[in-house]
Every structure is written in C-alpha cells, then in structure tokens.
Design a protein around this motif. Structure first.
Motif, short mmCIF file in Angstrom:
data_model
loop_
_atom_site.label_atom_id
_atom_site.label_comp_id
_atom_site.label_asym_id
_atom_site.label_seq_id
_atom_site.Cartn_x
_atom_site.Cartn_y
_atom_site.Cartn_z
N TYR A 1 38.77 44.07 54.54
CA TYR A 1 38.82 42.68 55.00
C TYR A 1 39.87 42.51 56.10
N ILE B 1 37.98 31.57 48.66
CA ILE B 1 38.30 31.26 47.26
C ILE B 1 39.25 32.35 46.77
N GLY B 2 40.46 31.95 46.39
CA GLY B 2 41.43 32.92 45.89
C GLY B 2 42.62 33.08 46.81
N GLY C 1 45.42 35.36 45.99
CA GLY C 1 46.23 36.51 45.58
C GLY C 1 46.59 37.31 46.83
N ARG D 1 51.65 39.64 40.54
CA ARG D 1 52.02 40.57 41.60
C ARG D 1 52.55 39.80 42.82
N ALA E 1 38.00 36.01 47.49
CA ALA E 1 39.21 36.87 47.38
C ALA E 1 39.65 36.75 45.94
N THR E 2 38.70 36.96 45.04
CA THR E 2 38.87 36.59 43.63
C THR E 2 39.26 37.75 42.73
N GLY E 3 39.64 38.87 43.34
CA GLY E 3 40.26 39.93 42.54
C GLY E 3 39.32 40.88 41.85
P1 NAP Z 1 44.14 38.65 42.55
O1 NAP Z 1 45.57 38.90 42.74
O2 NAP Z 1 43.58 38.79 41.19
O3 NAP Z 1 43.83 37.22 43.13
C1 NAP Z 1 42.60 36.60 42.91
C2 NAP Z 1 42.67 35.17 43.31
O4 NAP Z 1 41.42 34.57 43.09
C3 NAP Z 1 43.69 34.38 42.50
O5 NAP Z 1 44.27 33.42 43.33
C4 NAP Z 1 42.81 33.74 41.43
O6 NAP Z 1 43.36 32.59 40.86
C5 NAP Z 1 41.58 33.43 42.25
N1 NAP Z 1 40.40 33.29 41.44
C6 NAP Z 1 39.83 34.19 40.62
N2 NAP Z 1 38.72 33.67 40.05
C7 NAP Z 1 38.61 32.41 40.50
C8 NAP Z 1 37.69 31.36 40.29
N3 NAP Z 1 36.68 31.50 39.43
N4 NAP Z 1 37.88 30.21 40.94
C9 NAP Z 1 38.91 30.04 41.76
N5 NAP Z 1 39.82 30.99 42.02
C10 NAP Z 1 39.66 32.16 41.39
O7 NAP Z 1 43.25 39.61 43.48
P2 NAP Z 1 43.62 40.23 44.91
O8 NAP Z 1 44.23 39.23 45.79
O9 NAP Z 1 42.42 40.93 45.40
O10 NAP Z 1 44.72 41.28 44.58
C11 NAP Z 1 44.57 42.18 43.48
C12 NAP Z 1 45.64 43.22 43.56
O11 NAP Z 1 45.28 44.20 44.52
C13 NAP Z 1 46.98 42.73 44.02
O12 NAP Z 1 47.72 42.07 43.05
C14 NAP Z 1 47.61 44.02 44.47
O13 NAP Z 1 48.07 44.78 43.40
C15 NAP Z 1 46.43 44.71 45.12
N6 NAP Z 1 46.45 44.40 46.56
C16 NAP Z 1 47.46 44.92 47.29
C17 NAP Z 1 47.55 44.63 48.60
C18 NAP Z 1 48.68 45.20 49.38
O14 NAP Z 1 49.12 46.30 49.21
N7 NAP Z 1 49.19 44.44 50.25
C19 NAP Z 1 46.60 43.82 49.21
C20 NAP Z 1 45.57 43.30 48.45
C21 NAP Z 1 45.50 43.59 47.11
P3 NAP Z 1 44.31 32.69 39.56
O15 NAP Z 1 45.62 33.23 40.06
O16 NAP Z 1 44.37 31.32 39.04
O17 NAP Z 1 43.65 33.64 38.61
#
Ligand code: NAP
Length: 545
Positions: free
Chosen positions: A54, A186-187, A189, A331, A380-382
């Motif tokens: 992305y 959406i999201g 994180g 995180r 961007a919902t993880g």
């Molecule tokens: P994430 O941290 O799980 O964030 C997901 C986001 O989506 C959160 O804001 C979550 O809200 C929201 N969300 C999930 N389901 C939803 C729904 N049904 N409706 C509305 N919002 C919803 O996922 P991510 O951002 O992809 O990151 C995951 C992990 O990957 C990171 O913590 C990190 O360890 C790694 N990562 C690292 C880097 C880096 O090195 N820089 C970059 C990207 C990712 P809630 O918080 O309320 O659940």
C-alpha cells in the motif's frame, strides 16, 4: 493433471513461506544437506513485504537493524537509501538475498498449503497443497509470519458495492491510481496511519472512518547518511550481538529512570527530545512506561497534547487523541505527517467509536445515519494475527488432533517454537515467543538457528522426533501470561490480545519478557540437554534396542 499433481514427493523438510524466515531457513537447511521444499502462497519472496504494497508502507525499525546479520559480506555490501526503509526497498533486499544465495530453485510460488497431517506409523508429515501435490517430510516448519492473514470486516452489503475495494495487507501489484477519486479509509492502525497521508496527496477526497484513535510518533525519517551507515558497518558484528540481548532486539537507548522519579520539567523535556528524535524509542523515554499507569499517563498526555498542537480543528484533534488505553499497549504507530494530514481541506474524519458502520451500499456506505459515496474503499482493518495463518492450514498431530482444536482457548506452545502432540512441527516466531514484540529479523534469526541446531542435535544422536513435554509447555503458557500481567498490555483491546477478531480468545499472545531474557532461556534449555523437550530415537535404532 500436471506432473506435480501426480507426483508424491518425499523430502527431509517442508517450509511454508518464503519471507525472511523461510529464506534463511532454506539457506541453513541446505547447508545441512537437508532436501528442502519451500511452499509460498505469493508469486515472489518477501512475505509481509510482498503483500503489503500500500502507498506509504514502510518499516518502523531502522534499516541498519531490520536486516539479516548471518552473513558479514551481505550486511556490508547492502546499502539502504533511507533511515527507515520503504516497502519497495525491503522487497528488493529480500529478492537480492534470494538471488545471492541461489534460493529460488527450491521455492514453489503460488502454492498454498491446505493440510499437514502427522502420520504416527511412518513418523512423517504429509503435506497437501492446493495444486493437489502431496509431500512427505520428516520436518515441517510454519514460517508464515505473525501478521499475514488480512482481515476484511464482515459489513452488510459489501458484495453489492460497485466501486473498488482494497485491503492494505493484500494490495495490488500494479499502481492504483486514485487521482480524482473520493475514497474511504476504514482503520487507523499502523497501516492506515502510513497510507492516509499518501492517499490524501493523490485522491480528490479522503474520508477516514476511525473506531479507535492511535498514538503515533513521527518517524523523522531521512535519507541514509554515509556517516551513519559507516557507524553501523564498522561495528556490525558487535552491535548485532548487543541487539540480541536487548529488550526488543533493537538499539533504543532505554532511559533507566522511572518517569515519576524526575520532576515535571525534566519529564516534559525528555518527551520533547524523544519526539524530536522520532520512532518507537519514544516508549523508552522512561523504564516503566509499560508497567506503571501513573507514569504511562504522563507519556500518553504528552502525545495527546502534541496532537492538539498539530491538528488545527479542536474537535478533530480531540477525536484523534487516544484516551481509552495506555500508550504502547496497542502497537505504537510511527508516521510521516499523519496528524498534519487532517489540516488538509480534502480530508475528513468520521468517528465510529459509538456505532459501527451500518452497511455498505452500491455507491458507498452508511455510518452514523449518514450516507457517503465513494469511488473506492480502502480497508486498513488489520489481520487475524499470530494464530490466523496457522489455522488456515488443517494441521493435525498425534491422534488426528487439530492444532485449532488444541488451541481453542488460546495458543499453547513451548517457547513459541513447538506444541506438544505435533512432533517435528516448528513455528518461526510463533505465539509465546517475543515475535511481534521485537525486531522481527532478530527473532527470526534466533528461531531459525534454534531449529537448525535442534535438527543437528537429532542427527548427531540418532533421534527422529522432537516434541515438547506437556508439563514444560503448560509452565511456559503460564509464564507468558504472568509476564504480560505484570505490564499494562492487557488493558487494551489490541490484536496482541486477539481482541480485533470476533470470538477469538482474549489473552496476550506474544512473550513480553524481553528478547535478551528469552534468548538466555533458550540457551539454558539447550545447555540443559534440551530441557522440556523429549526426543524419540530413529525407528530402526529403537527396534534394535
Ligand atoms: P491494526 O493495527 O489491527 O489496525 C486495524 C484498524 O482497523 C484499527 O484502527 C481497527 O480499529 C480498525 N478496524 C478493524 N475492524 C474494523 C471495523 N469492522 N470497523 C471499523 N474499523 C475497524 O492493523 P494494521 O494497521 O494493518 O497493523 C497491524 C500490525 O502490522 C501493526 O500493529 C504492526 O505490528 C504491523 N505493521 C507494521 C508497520 C510498520 O512497520 N511500520 C506498518 C503496518 C503494519 P480498532 O483499533 O478499534 O480495532
């Protein structure tokens, strides 16, 4: 039917995944003389960095530290263009490693492993792929990463949406052109926080749907300077060794004082300086930020005030300022101009903390009773982290026991490496190891070395199977929770706790006792003749006894 579909292959080891774990494993197994097949779902190497393409994707561990240490020539010859590397540079590095060590010839791409069953009679794993191939192997390694099963929420109406949808964790390979588009993100994180500023530069309008705001620290990224690069390369072996015994597997310059041991002026001054330096080192401003609520409150409030200072609209600033959990327990995010993005005319924030998105329509979505129209929706919902990818494969051990069944109340591992009843199944950075609470490259190398050396031990001693003792595993599972319960981590609804996936058991999955501490424990286990593991002799040798 292709030749492969008809073929029943036998090898010493099957590795699932050609990310940083799988590549290094293959390199080590090959040197050991093991016949090895790597099966990779993607069309190329790189794992996380293959899928997460992305806009704005970047690592938040410094490049000089987020790289392999196992080969001195490799670490000397590679040049990182920036202090924090962008996804294309990390992917180029993974490809370079694959070429340099001639790894591709043992990797099958675009192959998904569907099942892996342990056969007690043959004492071998039988692995089945989506191409119909069946492979028999003595050793089976899940090198599938911790954050590799992207999660799109099940929102009513998604199938009817007429625009384009994207997930940050499985982004298209070709450039997506958002010019002139109205897009929803959406999201918020790490992925959303990295993508939103870049998307806002390109799209006509971006609407961000935020369920929970996140603490984010500026990366203060910059081009790599030759002096900085040289300062690492001159002392690489010594610095890498030091990193292996730190708390998180990286050099963060931990301030050894508790936050409340200094006066308010010194505390604020410390936070200011750390904010200016940037990056996750902010959490090392004091030594008790993840243990003491009182100390944590001071750091959390500092970041909230930074957000209030940066974001011009006070209402938006308040929505962006996290208040429901301590800083660092979800995180920590590292950004490039994230909060500043909300000062742009073409960016809006919609708070959905009270009520979820109601439904997706043909043209957009409905939230807070209001209809929105979008050309594209970016999820961007993880991820279903730590266990999701392991459960995607039908893994069965002794007595046909499914891994998913054994772990129904949460992952059960010894050292995050193995699980009782699943002999010779190794996990790289599995649940119960420092994994996502560390510099992944450091933890990957440690686990790959542990697994390889265990196999060497088995071969030297005529042993065929390795498996944890159930008592050792039970103690470790308890220890992982005890370590987490000493911290503030259980206070957040994070993916570390499985809280982002409906129905997932709520418990802290990684080991938070520290990378150095964990490494010493593993060293002691080996020195004590693999304490907590049991081995079975080769069948022929056992029969002769
Ligand atoms: P994430 O941290 O799980 O964030 C997901 C986001 O989506 C959160 O804001 C979550 O809200 C929201 N969300 C999930 N389901 C939803 C729904 N049904 N409706 C509305 N919002 C919803 O996922 P991510 O951002 O992809 O990151 C995951 C992990 O990957 C990171 O913590 C990190 O360890 C790694 N990562 C690292 C880097 C880096 O090195 N820089 C970059 C990207 C990712 P809630 O918080 O309320 O659940």
């Amino acid at each position: 039917m292709s030749a492969k579909q008809q073929r029943e292959t036998t090898v010493d080891a099957v590795i699932v995944g050609a990310g940083f774990s799988g590549l290094y494993l293959l390199h080590r197994f090959r040197k050991l003389g093991l016949t090895t097949r790597v099966l990779e779902r993607g069309g190329g190497v790189g794992g996380t960095w293959y899928w997460n393409r992305y806009p704005g994707a970047r690592c938040d561990v410094e490049s000089m530290q987020y790289s392999y240490s196992f080969d001195e020539e490799l670490q000397q010859e590679w040049h990182w263009p920036e202090k924090f590397s962008a996804q294309p540079d990390i992917l180029a590095y993974a490809n370079h490693v694959a070429d340099r060590f001639d790894l591709r010839k043992d990797i099958d791409f675009d192959v998904e492993v569907k099942a892996a069953h342990f056969n007690e009679a043959t004492r071998r794993w039988r692995i089945e792929t989506d191409k119909g191939e069946k492979i028999t192997a003595q050793f089976f390694v899940m090198a599938t990463g911790c954050i590799s099963t992207a999660q799109t929420p099940n929102i009513e109406g998604l199938d009817n949406y007429q625009g384009n949808t994207y997930h940050t964790g499985s982004w298209p390979h070709e450039k997506v052109d958002f010019t002139g588009q109205r897009i929803a993100v959406i999201g918020t994180g790490s992925s959303g926080i990295q993508a939103i500023p870049v998307l806002a530069e390109e799209a006509a309008h971006v609407t961000v749907f935020q369920r929970t705001p996140n603490y984010s620290i500026p990366s203060q990224n910059e081009p790599m300077t030759s002096d900085y690069e040289a300062s690492w390369k001159e002392k690489y072996p010594a610095l890498r060794e030091e990193m292996r015994y730190t708390g998180h597997g990286s050099m963060k310059d931990l301030n050894d004082k508790p936050a409340m041991s200094v006066d308010e002026e010194e505390r604020q001054d410390t936070y200011e300086k750390r904010w200016e330096i940037g990056g996750a080192g902010f959490l090392a401003s004091f030594n008790d930020l993840l243990f003491s609520q009182e100390s944590n409150d001071t750091a959390s409030e500092f970041v909230r005030n930074q957000i209030r200072r940066i974001v011009k609209d006070p209402e938006t600033a308040e929505l962006l300022a996290p208040k429901t959990y301590p800083i660092g327990t979800k995180r920590i995010c590292i950004d490039s101009g994230y909060f500043q993005t909300y000062n742009r005319e073409n960016v809006d924030l919609v708070d959905i903390s009270e009520k979820p998105i109601e439904r997706i329509t043909r043209e957009g979505l409905v939230a807070n009773g209001r209809e929105f129209e979008f050309d594209s929706i970016v999820f961007a919902t993880g991820f279903d982290a730590m266990t999701g990818t392991l459960f995607n494969v039908d893994i069965r051990g002794r007595n046909d026991l499914a891994l998913k069944e054994k772990w129904y109340a949460g992952p059960r591992t010894y050292l995050g490496l193995m699980s009782e009843a699943f002999p010779n199944l190794f996990m790289i950075t599995g649940p119960g190891s420092p994994s996502v609470k560390s510099n992944m490259l450091v933890s990957i190398e440690q686990h790959v070395d542990f697994v390889t050396e265990s196999i060497i031990h088995m071969r030297e001693h005529g042993l065929e199977l390795m498996e944890p003792d159930v008592a050792a595993e039970d103690d470790w599972v308890d220890h992982v929770q005890e370590a987490a319960n000493k911290t503030l981590f259980p206070r957040a609804n994070s993916w570390y706790m499985g809280a982002n996936i409906p129905g997932k058991p709520r418990l802290f999955m990684p080991y938070i006792g520290g990378v150095g501490t964990y490494r010493r424990i593993c060293e002691e286990v080996v020195a004590d003749n693999y304490k907590g593991f049991r081995f079975e002799a080769e069948a022929a040798a056992a029969a002769a006894e």
